[in-house]
Design a protein around this motif. Structure first.
Motif, PDB file in Angstrom:
ATOM      1  N   SER A   2      -8.804  33.337  28.249  1.00  0.00           N
ATOM      2  CA  SER A   2      -9.380  33.337  29.345  1.00  0.00           C
ATOM      3  C   SER A   2      -8.471  34.099  30.758  1.00  0.00           C
ATOM      4  O   SER A   2      -9.128  34.861  31.437  1.00  0.00           O
ATOM      5  CB  SER A   2      -9.370  31.893  30.218  1.00  0.00           C
ATOM      6  OG  SER A   2     -10.385  31.242  29.365  1.00  0.00           O
ATOM      7  N   GLU A  49       0.970  20.355  19.431  1.00  0.00           N
ATOM      8  CA  GLU A  49       0.065  20.215  20.529  1.00  0.00           C
ATOM      9  C   GLU A  49       1.071  19.772  21.642  1.00  0.00           C
ATOM     10  O   GLU A  49       1.129  20.122  22.910  1.00  0.00           O
ATOM     11  CB  GLU A  49      -1.074  19.528  20.814  1.00  0.00           C
ATOM     12  CG  GLU A  49      -0.909  17.908  20.382  1.00  0.00           C
ATOM     13  CD  GLU A  49      -2.253  17.267  20.382  1.00  0.00           C
ATOM     14  OE1 GLU A  49      -3.145  17.868  20.830  1.00  0.00           O
ATOM     15  OE2 GLU A  49      -2.467  16.118  19.969  1.00  0.00           O
ATOM     16  N   THR A  79      -3.220  21.176  16.956  1.00  0.00           N
ATOM     17  CA  THR A  79      -3.155  19.768  17.128  1.00  0.00           C
ATOM     18  C   THR A  79      -1.704  19.167  16.585  1.00  0.00           C
ATOM     19  O   THR A  79      -1.447  18.005  17.065  1.00  0.00           O
ATOM     20  CB  THR A  79      -4.379  18.870  16.835  1.00  0.00           C
ATOM     21  OG1 THR A  79      -4.647  19.247  15.228  1.00  0.00           O
ATOM     22  CG2 THR A  79      -5.573  19.123  17.624  1.00  0.00           C
ATOM     23  N   ALA A 109      -2.310  23.192  20.740  1.00  0.00           N
ATOM     24  CA  ALA A 109      -3.684  23.178  20.954  1.00  0.00           C
ATOM     25  C   ALA A 109      -4.184  23.649  22.399  1.00  0.00           C
ATOM     26  O   ALA A 109      -3.446  23.497  23.372  1.00  0.00           O
ATOM     27  CB  ALA A 109      -4.115  21.725  21.029  1.00  0.00           C
ATOM     28  N   LYS A 110      -5.231  24.564  22.432  1.00  0.00           N
ATOM     29  CA  LYS A 110      -5.985  24.942  23.765  1.00  0.00           C
ATOM     30  C   LYS A 110      -5.365  26.091  24.281  1.00  0.00           C
ATOM     31  O   LYS A 110      -5.932  26.760  25.207  1.00  0.00           O
ATOM     32  CB  LYS A 110      -6.174  23.840  24.632  1.00  0.00           C
ATOM     33  CG  LYS A 110      -7.081  22.758  23.989  1.00  0.00           C
ATOM     34  CD  LYS A 110      -8.469  23.018  23.969  1.00  0.00           C
ATOM     35  CE  LYS A 110      -9.167  21.410  23.753  1.00  0.00           C
ATOM     36  NZ  LYS A 110      -9.365  21.341  22.472  1.00  0.00           N
ATOM     37  N   THR A 156      -4.541  29.157  23.016  1.00  0.00           N
ATOM     38  CA  THR A 156      -5.192  30.538  22.487  1.00  0.00           C
ATOM     39  C   THR A 156      -6.551  30.789  23.575  1.00  0.00           C
ATOM     40  O   THR A 156      -6.865  31.999  24.005  1.00  0.00           O
ATOM     41  CB  THR A 156      -5.726  30.616  21.347  1.00  0.00           C
ATOM     42  OG1 THR A 156      -4.738  30.669  20.324  1.00  0.00           O
ATOM     43  CG2 THR A 156      -6.423  32.038  20.829  1.00  0.00           C
ATOM     44  N   ASP A 157      -7.200  29.559  23.657  1.00  0.00           N
ATOM     45  CA  ASP A 157      -8.217  29.731  24.840  1.00  0.00           C
ATOM     46  C   ASP A 157      -7.904  30.064  26.050  1.00  0.00           C
ATOM     47  O   ASP A 157      -8.631  30.832  26.686  1.00  0.00           O
ATOM     48  CB  ASP A 157      -9.229  28.402  24.617  1.00  0.00           C
ATOM     49  CG  ASP A 157     -10.005  28.047  23.264  1.00  0.00           C
ATOM     50  OD1 ASP A 157     -10.347  28.968  22.670  1.00  0.00           O
ATOM     51  OD2 ASP A 157     -10.185  26.905  23.180  1.00  0.00           O
ATOM     52  N   LEU A 158      -7.013  29.459  26.710  1.00  0.00           N
ATOM     53  CA  LEU A 158      -6.464  29.592  27.754  1.00  0.00           C
ATOM     54  C   LEU A 158      -5.833  31.220  27.821  1.00  0.00           C
ATOM     55  O   LEU A 158      -6.044  31.962  29.060  1.00  0.00           O
ATOM     56  CB  LEU A 158      -5.230  28.869  28.188  1.00  0.00           C
ATOM     57  CG  LEU A 158      -5.839  27.487  28.576  1.00  0.00           C
ATOM     58  CD1 LEU A 158      -4.795  26.341  28.710  1.00  0.00           C
ATOM     59  CD2 LEU A 158      -6.605  27.467  29.783  1.00  0.00           C
TER      60      LEU A 158
END
Length: 467
Positions: A47, A9, A6, A39-40, A42-44
């Motif tokens: 996926s 980000e 964050t 932010a986000k 790594t999750d993407l």
């Protein structure tokens, strides 16, 4: 100085981070900057890797395209002129490599842990490159260092183990000369490589770990973990809006809290700092003036027996009843060998004459674990449980503390209790649906009249004013 997702980000967040680094440099302090992926991201990336592994090439490449646009847009807002053009060329080169990698995974139809690490490493590689350029643009002598050249690990992909001696040697050879030349080295957290140069990752929360490894390896005066909260709190503010900031806490207390669900720190983060007695500060990049929380070797004395309350949800209790072996020699080893085989960590253990109760994270392999345990005992499993953990060095000196704890939650059904394994934590298991009520009741009881030398009461005063 470690900055979380964050804190980098977008261009605005990176601007705040640049200002924080400037404030340290203006005090005459030398700094190494470690950044997470935006932010986000790594999750993407996870996926995208997963989609490619399933053979969904179009889905994986679509995620890559979204990430490319986001990074290019951020660099456009952050950087100027030739610098922006140069960085965007580098970003496009990296994203071309990511697209080729995703196509390869989709073609093979298999995603290995090694390849997964390579895919998710792009997040930190990209954010650290942009952050270094942002610092250089602001005349803070930013220079990018690929973390994989310094953070040497074993080949346990997904949760690699750092090789401390090798890391210290690499830091001395690569990063120290930059600092001596007045530069501000910037590297991505979370990522490393084997001695042979194969990309690895340290596991989720690993950027904090990288910062501690770098701080410990370079004998830093302090390690700063910049996040989006004002430090370690007496409990989750989303559960208790009147939660207080803990001004100072011991390494031991912070490690217990981190393991038992407090999201601010990764449990392993603190170890390199503890070993070198380096203080760790937890600070808020959105509120840089706040003093945050200082984590030191020795805890400050406190009127309250506890410093903080953490809760960990999505746990399962497994009851193993030794109906046939009656706790014969080797029985406990046989039980724990099953969990070791599946690399399943155990949070809490309680034993009696013929039974063992264990709590574990609700992972996908529980049916296999229970099937193996059933060969040596009767097994029962209960899901949707939560662990509530009260942490404080001053538990040791308070008589009747267990009575106070369980009086405060007398209306909640307690399933398991643990005290004594650690002298600074008292833990118990309850149903997930009772967590918020239990935590609020405990917080109201133990933090109604906080010790102002250890806790920041300003937040509470503001809340009372609003009321």
């Amino acid at each position: 100085m470690k900055f979380g997702g964050t804190s980098v980000e977008d261009a605005q967040a990176m601007g705040r981070t640049t200002a924080i680094v400037r404030s340290r440099r203006e005090k005459g302090l030398e700094a190494v900057v470690v950044v997470s992926a935006m932010a986000k991201v790594t999750d993407l990336l996870l996926s995208a890797a997963s989609a490619a592994g399933r053979g969904d090439k179009a889905g994986a490449l679509a995620i890559g395209a979204r990430l490319r646009h986001r990074h290019i847009d951020t660099s456009s807002a952050l950087l100027q002129g030739e610098r922006c053009v140069r960085v965007q060329q580098a970003l496009h080169t990296e994203f071309d490599a990511l697209d080729d990698l995703l196509r390869g995974i989709a073609a093979v139809g298999e995603l290995t842990p090694r390849t997964n690490d390579l895919v998710v490493s792009f997040g930190e590689r990209l954010s650290s490159r942009m952050m270094a350029e942002a610092l250089e643009q602001q005349e803070l002598q930013g220079v990018h260092v690929d973390a994989r050249s310094c953070i040497i690990t074993d080949a346990s992909y997904g949760k690699a183990v750092p090789q401390n001696a090798a890391i210290e040697a690499k830091l001395a050879a690569i990063v120290l000369p930059l600092i001596e030349a007045g530069k501000t080295p910037v590297m991505g957290g979370f990522i490393g490589s084997t001695a042979e140069g194969v990309t690895t990752t340290l596991g989720r929360g690993g950027s904090d770990f990288t910062a501690a490894l770098v701080g410990g390896g370079m004998h830093a005066g302090a390690i700063e973990i910049w996040t989006d909260v004002n430090g370690i709190m007496t409990t989750d503010p989303r559960i208790c809006p009147d939660a207080l900031r803990v001004k100072t806490i011991s390494f031991e207390e912070a490690a217990e809290l981190a393991y038992f669900g407090a999201k601010v720190l990764h449990p392993a983060t603190i170890l390199p700092a503890v070993q070198k007695s380096i203080p760790v500060w937890v600070l808020n990049s959105r509120n840089a003036e706040n003093e945050g929380t200082k984590i030191t070797a020795m805890a400050a004395k406190c009127a309250s027996p506890f410093k903080s309350i953490a809760a960990k949800k999505r746990l399962t209790i497994i009851d193993v009843v030794a109906s046939r072996m009656l706790m014969s020699h080797g029985y406990l080893k046989a039980v724990f060998d099953v969990f070791d085989k599946y690399k399943c960590a155990i949070d809490m253990v309680s034993t009696s004459e013929v039974s063992i109760s264990l709590t574990v994270d609700s992972n996908q392999q529980l049916p296999e674990i229970c099937a193996e345990l059933a060969k040596i005992a009767d097994v029962k499993m209960e899901g949707h449980k939560a662990l509530v953990c009260l942490v404080g060095e001053d538990i040791r000196g308070h008589n009747g503390i267990a009575g106070q704890v369980f009086s405060a939650i007398s209306h909640v059904n307690v399933r398991m209790i643990s005290q004594g394994a650690s002298e600074i934590n008292m833990s118990f298991m309850i149903d997930e649906e009772d967590v918020e009520e239990a935590v609020r009741s405990l917080h109201n009881h133990f933090f109604a009249n906080p010790d102002e030398t250890v806790f920041d009461v300003a937040n509470r005063v503001q809340l009372q004013g609003k009321a």
